[in-house]
Scaffold this motif. Sequence first.
Motif, PDB file in Angstrom:
ATOM      1  N   UNK A  91      11.062  23.378 -23.516  1.00 23.63           N
ATOM      2  CA  UNK A  91      10.669  21.968 -23.578  1.00 23.63           C
ATOM      3  C   UNK A  91      11.854  21.014 -23.500  1.00 23.63           C
ATOM      4  N   UNK A  92      13.048  21.497 -23.185  1.00 22.34           N
ATOM      5  CA  UNK A  92      14.222  20.642 -23.228  1.00 22.34           C
ATOM      6  C   UNK A  92      14.470  19.918 -21.910  1.00 22.34           C
ATOM      7  N   UNK A  93      13.418  19.360 -21.341  1.00 17.89           N
ATOM      8  CA  UNK A  93      13.546  18.583 -20.114  1.00 17.89           C
ATOM      9  C   UNK A  93      13.616  17.098 -20.423  1.00 17.89           C
ATOM     10  N   UNK A  94      13.848  16.768 -21.697  1.00 20.73           N
ATOM     11  CA  UNK A  94      13.944  15.390 -22.153  1.00 20.73           C
ATOM     12  C   UNK A  94      14.714  15.380 -23.466  1.00 20.73           C
ATOM     13  N   UNK A  95      15.150  14.202 -23.874  1.00 21.71           N
ATOM     14  CA  UNK A  95      15.832  14.040 -25.162  1.00 21.71           C
ATOM     15  C   UNK A  95      15.146  12.918 -25.931  1.00 21.71           C
ATOM     16  N   UNK A  96      15.112  13.064 -27.234  1.00 22.45           N
ATOM     17  CA  UNK A  96      14.593  12.022 -28.112  1.00 22.45           C
ATOM     18  C   UNK A  96      15.782  11.214 -28.612  1.00 22.45           C
ATOM     19  N   UNK A  97      15.708   9.905 -28.450  1.00 16.27           N
ATOM     20  CA  UNK A  97      16.728   8.998 -28.959  1.00 16.27           C
ATOM     21  C   UNK A  97      16.082   8.234 -30.106  1.00 16.27           C
ATOM     22  N   UNK A  98      16.696   8.316 -31.276  1.00 18.52           N
ATOM     23  CA  UNK A  98      16.092   7.754 -32.486  1.00 18.52           C
ATOM     24  C   UNK A  98      17.088   6.856 -33.203  1.00 18.52           C
ATOM     25  N   UNK A  99      16.597   5.716 -33.687  1.00 15.08           N
ATOM     26  CA  UNK A  99      17.447   4.805 -34.454  1.00 15.08           C
ATOM     27  C   UNK A  99      16.605   4.086 -35.492  1.00 15.08           C
ATOM     28  N   UNK A 100      17.182   3.913 -36.670  1.00 10.91           N
ATOM     29  CA  UNK A 100      16.519   3.184 -37.744  1.00 10.91           C
ATOM     30  C   UNK A 100      17.428   2.056 -38.196  1.00 10.91           C
ATOM     31  N   UNK A 101      16.960   0.804 -38.121  1.00 10.41           N
ATOM     32  CA  UNK A 101      17.796  -0.330 -38.518  1.00 10.41           C
ATOM     33  C   UNK A 101      17.944  -0.407 -40.031  1.00 10.41           C
ATOM     34  N   UNK A 102      18.870  -1.226 -40.519  1.00 10.51           N
ATOM     35  CA  UNK A 102      19.005  -1.422 -41.964  1.00 10.51           C
ATOM     36  C   UNK A 102      17.686  -1.899 -42.568  1.00 10.51           C
ATOM     37  N   UNK A 103      17.386  -1.422 -43.760  1.00 11.38           N
ATOM     38  CA  UNK A 103      16.139  -1.789 -44.427  1.00 11.38           C
ATOM     39  C   UNK A 103      16.161  -3.236 -44.895  1.00 11.38           C
ATOM     40  N   UNK A 104      14.996  -3.834 -44.926  1.00  9.48           N
ATOM     41  CA  UNK A 104      14.780  -5.177 -45.492  1.00  9.48           C
ATOM     42  C   UNK A 104      15.608  -6.267 -44.823  1.00  9.48           C
ATOM     43  N   UNK A 105      15.920  -6.091 -43.548  1.00  9.71           N
ATOM     44  CA  UNK A 105      16.666  -7.132 -42.834  1.00  9.71           C
ATOM     45  C   UNK A 105      15.846  -7.746 -41.718  1.00  9.71           C
ATOM     46  N   UNK A 106      14.595  -7.344 -41.584  1.00 14.83           N
ATOM     47  CA  UNK A 106      13.752  -7.948 -40.570  1.00 14.83           C
ATOM     48  C   UNK A 106      13.898  -7.292 -39.215  1.00 14.83           C
ATOM     49  N   UNK A 107      13.669  -8.100 -38.196  1.00 15.96           N
ATOM     50  CA  UNK A 107      13.593  -7.595 -36.822  1.00 15.96           C
ATOM     51  C   UNK A 107      14.965  -7.620 -36.151  1.00 15.96           C
ATOM     52  N   UNK A 108      15.279  -6.528 -35.463  1.00 15.90           N
ATOM     53  CA  UNK A 108      16.505  -6.401 -34.679  1.00 15.90           C
ATOM     54  C   UNK A 108      16.147  -6.389 -33.206  1.00 15.90           C
ATOM     55  N   UNK A 109      16.981  -6.984 -32.388  1.00 12.38           N
ATOM     56  CA  UNK A 109      16.833  -6.955 -30.935  1.00 12.38           C
ATOM     57  C   UNK A 109      17.696  -5.811 -30.407  1.00 12.38           C
ATOM     58  N   UNK A 110      17.060  -4.848 -29.717  1.00 16.91           N
ATOM     59  CA  UNK A 110      17.740  -3.614 -29.342  1.00 16.91           C
ATOM     60  C   UNK A 110      17.758  -3.440 -27.827  1.00 16.91           C
ATOM     61  N   UNK A 111      18.876  -2.916 -27.335  1.00 14.68           N
ATOM     62  CA  UNK A 111      18.995  -2.475 -25.940  1.00 14.68           C
ATOM     63  C   UNK A 111      19.677  -1.116 -25.947  1.00 14.68           C
ATOM     64  N   UNK A 112      19.194  -0.189 -25.129  1.00 16.91           N
ATOM     65  CA  UNK A 112      19.841   1.114 -24.978  1.00 16.91           C
ATOM     66  C   UNK A 112      20.082   1.344 -23.490  1.00 16.91           C
ATOM     67  N   UNK A 113      21.336   1.596 -23.160  1.00 18.18           N
ATOM     68  CA  UNK A 113      21.720   1.885 -21.784  1.00 18.18           C
ATOM     69  C   UNK A 113      22.434   3.224 -21.730  1.00 18.18           C
ATOM     70  N   UNK A 114      22.374   3.860 -20.573  1.00 19.98           N
ATOM     71  CA  UNK A 114      23.048   5.135 -20.343  1.00 19.98           C
ATOM     72  C   UNK A 114      24.164   4.887 -19.331  1.00 19.98           C
ATOM     73  N   UNK A 115      25.374   5.390 -19.657  1.00 21.86           N
ATOM     74  CA  UNK A 115      26.544   5.220 -18.804  1.00 21.86           C
ATOM     75  C   UNK A 115      27.145   6.582 -18.478  1.00 21.86           C
ATOM     76  N   UNK A 116      27.857   6.656 -17.355  1.00 25.59           N
ATOM     77  CA  UNK A 116      28.639   7.849 -17.047  1.00 25.59           C
ATOM     78  C   UNK A 116      29.889   7.825 -17.923  1.00 25.59           C
ATOM     79  N   UNK A 117      30.642   8.923 -17.921  1.00 28.21           N
ATOM     80  CA  UNK A 117      31.896   8.948 -18.678  1.00 28.21           C
ATOM     81  C   UNK A 117      32.928   7.995 -18.085  1.00 28.21           C
TER      82      UNK A 117
END
Length: 130
Positions: free
Chosen positions: A38-64
Amino acid sequence: PGIDNFSSLTQHENTVENSSQHPLIITPKTIDYNSTSNFKWAIIEWEPPENEGIWSVAINIFTLNGEWATTITEEGEEVDSKKIWIFEGESLSEGQLLPGTYIAVLKATHTTEDTPKIKKIIRRGLIQVN
């Protein structure tokens, strides 16, 4: 990597959290297109700081080399609790990425309601595509 070098933020950009808290978790670290598992994908997981409300998030993939490869989520996606994204090793326009090592970069910003200060969190993680 890429156009935005988040390693050196200027003072007017307010606060950057550099602690090891709130890591970017990537499992598994390797995407294998030819695998029978089943390793034809990866799970990317992030949890923001608690009790700080809404965060605006962007995730990009770059080469080395710092070249942009694809976007997982556009800047502005709102996150207020643990969030999971799936990365299948594909670009938005050109199909499967070439085999190699890539860097996932999460940029999260949060503006407090009380003051105009902006908090930023930058997290990176490696993903191998075979």
